[in-house]
Design an enzyme around this catalytic site. Structure first.
Site, PDB file in Angstrom:
ATOM      1  N   ASN A 219      29.373  84.651  38.635  1.00 28.38           N
ATOM      2  CA  ASN A 219      30.604  84.913  37.901  1.00 28.38           C
ATOM      3  C   ASN A 219      30.895  83.775  36.927  1.00 28.38           C
ATOM      4  O   ASN A 219      30.403  82.655  37.083  1.00 28.38           O
ATOM      5  CB  ASN A 219      31.765  85.061  38.886  1.00 28.38           C
ATOM      6  CG  ASN A 219      32.981  85.693  38.256  1.00 28.38           C
ATOM      7  OD1 ASN A 219      32.854  86.525  37.370  1.00 28.38           O
ATOM      8  ND2 ASN A 219      34.158  85.310  38.707  1.00 28.38           N
ATOM      9  N   ASP A 316      30.819  91.757  32.104  1.00 31.73           N
ATOM     10  CA  ASP A 316      32.006  90.978  32.426  1.00 31.73           C
ATOM     11  C   ASP A 316      31.833  90.601  33.891  1.00 31.73           C
ATOM     12  O   ASP A 316      30.871  91.012  34.533  1.00 31.73           O
ATOM     13  CB  ASP A 316      33.302  91.779  32.199  1.00 31.73           C
ATOM     14  CG  ASP A 316      33.673  91.834  30.717  1.00 31.73           C
ATOM     15  OD1 ASP A 316      34.034  90.793  30.155  1.00 31.73           O
ATOM     16  OD2 ASP A 316      33.576  92.922  30.118  1.00 31.73           O
ATOM     17  N   ASP A 317      32.768  89.860  34.426  1.00 37.14           N
ATOM     18  CA  ASP A 317      32.658  89.418  35.811  1.00 37.14           C
ATOM     19  C   ASP A 317      31.395  88.555  35.980  1.00 37.14           C
ATOM     20  O   ASP A 317      31.240  87.569  35.296  1.00 37.14           O
ATOM     21  CB  ASP A 317      32.679  90.604  36.773  1.00 37.14           C
ATOM     22  CG  ASP A 317      33.956  91.438  36.655  1.00 37.14           C
ATOM     23  OD1 ASP A 317      34.882  90.984  35.960  1.00 37.14           O
ATOM     24  OD2 ASP A 317      34.022  92.523  37.234  1.00 37.14           O
ATOM     25  N   SER A 318      30.467  88.950  36.849  1.00 37.81           N
ATOM     26  CA  SER A 318      29.318  88.094  37.178  1.00 37.81           C
ATOM     27  C   SER A 318      28.190  88.224  36.158  1.00 37.81           C
ATOM     28  O   SER A 318      27.040  88.502  36.501  1.00 37.81           O
ATOM     29  CB  SER A 318      28.815  88.435  38.580  1.00 37.81           C
ATOM     30  OG  SER A 318      29.825  88.216  39.534  1.00 37.81           O
ATOM     31  N   TRP A 319      28.508  87.967  34.893  1.00 34.29           N
ATOM     32  CA  TRP A 319      27.517  88.152  33.829  1.00 34.29           C
ATOM     33  C   TRP A 319      26.757  86.874  33.510  1.00 34.29           C
ATOM     34  O   TRP A 319      25.790  86.895  32.715  1.00 34.29           O
ATOM     35  CB  TRP A 319      28.196  88.656  32.549  1.00 34.29           C
ATOM     36  CG  TRP A 319      28.985  87.602  31.823  1.00 34.29           C
ATOM     37  CD1 TRP A 319      30.286  87.285  32.006  1.00 34.29           C
ATOM     38  CD2 TRP A 319      28.504  86.727  30.802  1.00 34.29           C
ATOM     39  NE1 TRP A 319      30.655  86.261  31.170  1.00 34.29           N
ATOM     40  CE2 TRP A 319      29.582  85.889  30.417  1.00 34.29           C
ATOM     41  CE3 TRP A 319      27.267  86.560  30.181  1.00 34.29           C
ATOM     42  CZ2 TRP A 319      29.459  84.910  29.438  1.00 34.29           C
ATOM     43  CZ3 TRP A 319      27.155  85.578  29.205  1.00 34.29           C
ATOM     44  CH2 TRP A 319      28.234  84.758  28.842  1.00 34.29           C
TER      45      TRP A 319
END
Length: 721
Positions: A219, A316-319
């Protein structure tokens, strides 16, 4: 629009609301139904004939296993709050002040292998022999301290609650629902468990047509404090600070022959914020993590493909480590990329990725409140108005570059009290499909020549800075690219290393450099490189246009603060030149750049002064130059004191680019005369699209080779000729 094929829309379904799900799927023209965090799809929905997207997050998918393997959770470095020495012994509780539902101190590994203690007053590291960590008490004791110096500990923390689960849980008041953890994928045992879980999941979800990976493994950095009034210690959507763990640190050292220290991440408490120019060492760490994420990520994607399903990634998030603008992104083998969007530049970021299917997840999310806690689908909320504003921003970008799909996420039942919202989303989906048909016949008209954005990151951060527009509204460049996302220019992103290695392309007409001193966007220490200044000066002298915003080319290094001040015709006094005389300028009443802006709404930049009478000051704010123009040899330099996205500022920027490129005549073709409207012409389909970006009725005239097109457009509406 009623004759359009109803497709290219992803609807969030919800078990227990089957009638609503299927009714809105028909109303909004969905061809796919998806689940969301916190929702499930019933058999009735799954078997209703729609494509099915299923959301998975690999790192929080094996929570039962994670609880039994706490040493295999993800970690990161944190810096303790400073403690002032009052004697020669200092005791520091490293975790004090952090949200202990998110973090705990790593007591599994030897602290002295990875931790560091600093005298922050002197800047010196404390010798390993002068401090110890007591695992039982959780206290670091520093000896031989200097009285009234500040001391901090850089320590490894284990993350107990995965941040997106944590945010969703708290935002939606999930009560006693299980807290999900993030497992560390660099552990061989974790990889084995993830692949086992994924294969079992694929076997038990035969109806799923697309697996939507909630990014991959790491993340963005999001540290929470224990004080709800200052919840964010650090929030950076582009930072790799969550990728530090003992396995990676040891592997990096074995490969490179040198180690990443805790201070390489802590960076004197600044961490590795994306807004700061990266060091060579940090970029090498990013490449190291990127290679791992691709290598293990590809194994997971191959597993999905083995079961006949497509693999999409949610950008998005854990990119972190996914880097859709990176050179190796295509090696993953993703079939699609999904980007949640508030803004036009985010739509362009999605469209820019090399992948088969590009999909936007529209806002507002179907959550009770927005990211800032404001009511959305809660009492006092107005989700239709929110949707109009977000779509206005996104639609501008979709005039220029297409994506393949749009959709929504969240809890579908929340829309029931808002029929006007439901009707508006139907209109949005039809507009989107219509724009797609125009792009299918060919790209829209663009003004000849490229606009280059020059930053320390270059193409790796194309169409983004470090997050959503609303997160850092004061960053000039994020506002500039938001304006550019809907303008008829071909935009490229280059780094300082790029122009040193490759030069400046012959098709580049204008270069923009924007930001504050030491930021990645302005360039930081790259401006201490005389080769950079010489390359750009020669290019402008040969006919190029250079636009500088806020503190462009800034470094406190030579007689100039702006290293391109000779081109721009302005410089900045940091307070060290107060006794030196400054040129007393007059504001030029009429000029091409400011012809449509009666009021200049730019932030003032204190200390900026005009060099001499060869500079035209076109506007001032608070008695300081706000817009200037300067001829330099055969080229032009333009200065703006700052930039914030607005429709009128977008027109100001457009005219500045055309003036810098000596292309003023291009204002007379396929450009709306009304800055509150915008248009695109598609030669392939011979269609002119005009959009109204406001909540009021607008009139626009557009000059085309066949004559002037006049349109009166309802609020937020669209006109087709």
């Amino acid at each position: 629009m009623a004759d359009l094929i109803r497709d290219s829309f992803t609807l969030p379904g919800e078990s227990g609301y089957e009638e609503l799900t299927l009714r809105l799927a028909k109303k909004w023209g969905a061809d796919v139904i998806r689940d969301s965090d916190g929702t499930q799809l019933s058999d009735e929905i799954i078997n209703s004939g729609y494509g099915i997207y299923s959301t998975i997050c690999l790192i929080r998918s094996v929570n039962a296993w994670a609880k039994k393997n706490m040493d295999k959770l993800q970690q990161n470095f944190l810096m303790s709050n400073p403690v002032t020495a009052e004697s020669d012994v200092v005791e520091i509780d490293p975790i004090k002040g952090y949200f202990t539902q998110q973090f705990m101190v790593n007591t599994f590994d030897d602290a002295k292998e990875f931790w560091q203690v600093f005298d922050r007053t002197s800047g010196e590291e404390v010798a390993l022999s002068d401090w110890d960590f007591n695992k039982e008490t959780g206290i670091v004791t520093v000896r031989n301290a200097k009285k009234y110096h500040n001391y901090t500990v850089n320590f490894l923390a284990i993350r107990l609650w995965e941040e997106i689960s944590m945010y969703n849980h708290i935002t939606n008041d999930w009560g006693d629902k299980e807290h999900l953890m993030a497992v560390e994928p660099m552990c061989p045992e974790t990889q084995e468990e993830i692949l086992r879980w994924l294969e079992e999941w694929c076997e038990t979800h035969p109806a799923t047509t697309v697996v939507r990976f909630t990014s991959m493994f790491y993340n963005f950095a999001w540290f929470w404090s224990d004080d709800s009034k200052k919840r964010d210690v650090l929030s950076d959507w582009g930072s790799y600070d969550f990728t530090a763990n003992p396995i990676a640190l040891r592997a990096f050292e074995a490969e490179k022959g040198y180690k990443m220290t805790s201070e390489d991440f802590i960076n004197a408490g600044k961490y590795n914020q994306t807004q700061n120019a990266p060091t060579k060492k940090y970029r090498e760490w990013m490449d190291f993590i990127n290679r791992f994420v691709i290598d293990f990520g590809k194994k997971c994607i191959d597993m999905v493909h083995k079961y006949g399903k497509k693999a999409y990634v949610f950008y998005d998030d854990s990119w972190i480590g996914v880097e859709p603008n990176g050179e190796r992104f295509t090696e993953f083998g993703f079939d699609g990329l999904i980007k949640c969007v508030f803004s036009g530049f985010e739509a362009r970021l999605c469209a820019n990725a090399e992948v088969e299917t590009h999909e936007l997840r529209l806002h507002p999310y179907l959550f009770p409140t927005g990211l800032s806690g404001e009511p959305t689908f809660a009492p006092g909320g107005n989700p239709k108005l929110d949707a109009q504003k977000f779509w206005q921003n996104v639609r501008r970008a979709l005039l220029r570059k297409p994506v393949d799909r749009i959709g929504m996420g969240g809890y579908l039942h929340l829309v029931e009290p808002f029929p006007d919202f439901c009707d508006y989303i139907e209109k949005v989906t039809d507009e989107f499909r219509l724009l797609k048909t125009f792009h299918e016949a060919g790209a829209p008209y663009e003004i000849p020549g490229k606009v280059m954005i020059l930053t320390a990151w270059g193409s790796l951060r194309a169409w983004t800075c470090s997050g959503h527009l609303h997160e850092h509204p004061e960053v000039d460049l994020i506002n500039i690219i938001e304006s550019l996302s809907g303008l008829p220019f071909d935009v490229e992103f280059k780094s300082f290393d790029d122009i040193k290695k490759e030069g400046i392309g012959k098709d580049v007409k204008v270069i923009i450099n924007a930001g504050v001193l030491n930021s990645a966007w302005s360039g930081g220490d790259n401006w201490k490189d005389a080769e950079v200044t010489a390359i750009l000066t020669e290019w402008v002298a040969g006919g190029g246009g250079f636009i500088g915003v806020n503190e462009p080319s800034a470094t406190d290094f030579s007689t100039q603060f702006f290293q391109m001040s000779h081109v721009l015709g302005v410089d900045k006094d940091l307070g060290t030149k107060k006794c030196l005389g400054k040129y007393n300028y007059d504001v030029k009443a009429k000029h091409f750049i400011t012809a449509q802006n009666d009021i200049i709404e730019l932030p003032a930049c204190d200390g900026v002064f005009v060099l001499d009478g060869s500079v035209d000051v076109l506007a001032e704010v608070d008695g300081k130059p706000a817009v200037t123009a300067h001829d330099y040899k055969n080229g032009r330099g333009i200065y703006m004191s700052g930039y914030r996205f607005s429709l009128m500022n977008t027109r100001l920027l457009m005219r500045a680019i055309l003036y810098a490129a000596k292309a003023e005549a291009d204002m007379e073709k396929f450009i709306c005369d009304n800055p509150l409207t915008e248009c695109a012409y598609y030669p392939g389909s011979k269609k002119l699209v005009i959009i109204n970006n406001t909540g009021d009725v607008q009139k626009a005239n557009v000059t085309t080779p066949d004559g002037v097109v006049t349109a009166t457009i309802d609020p937020y509406d669209i006109y087709i000729n």
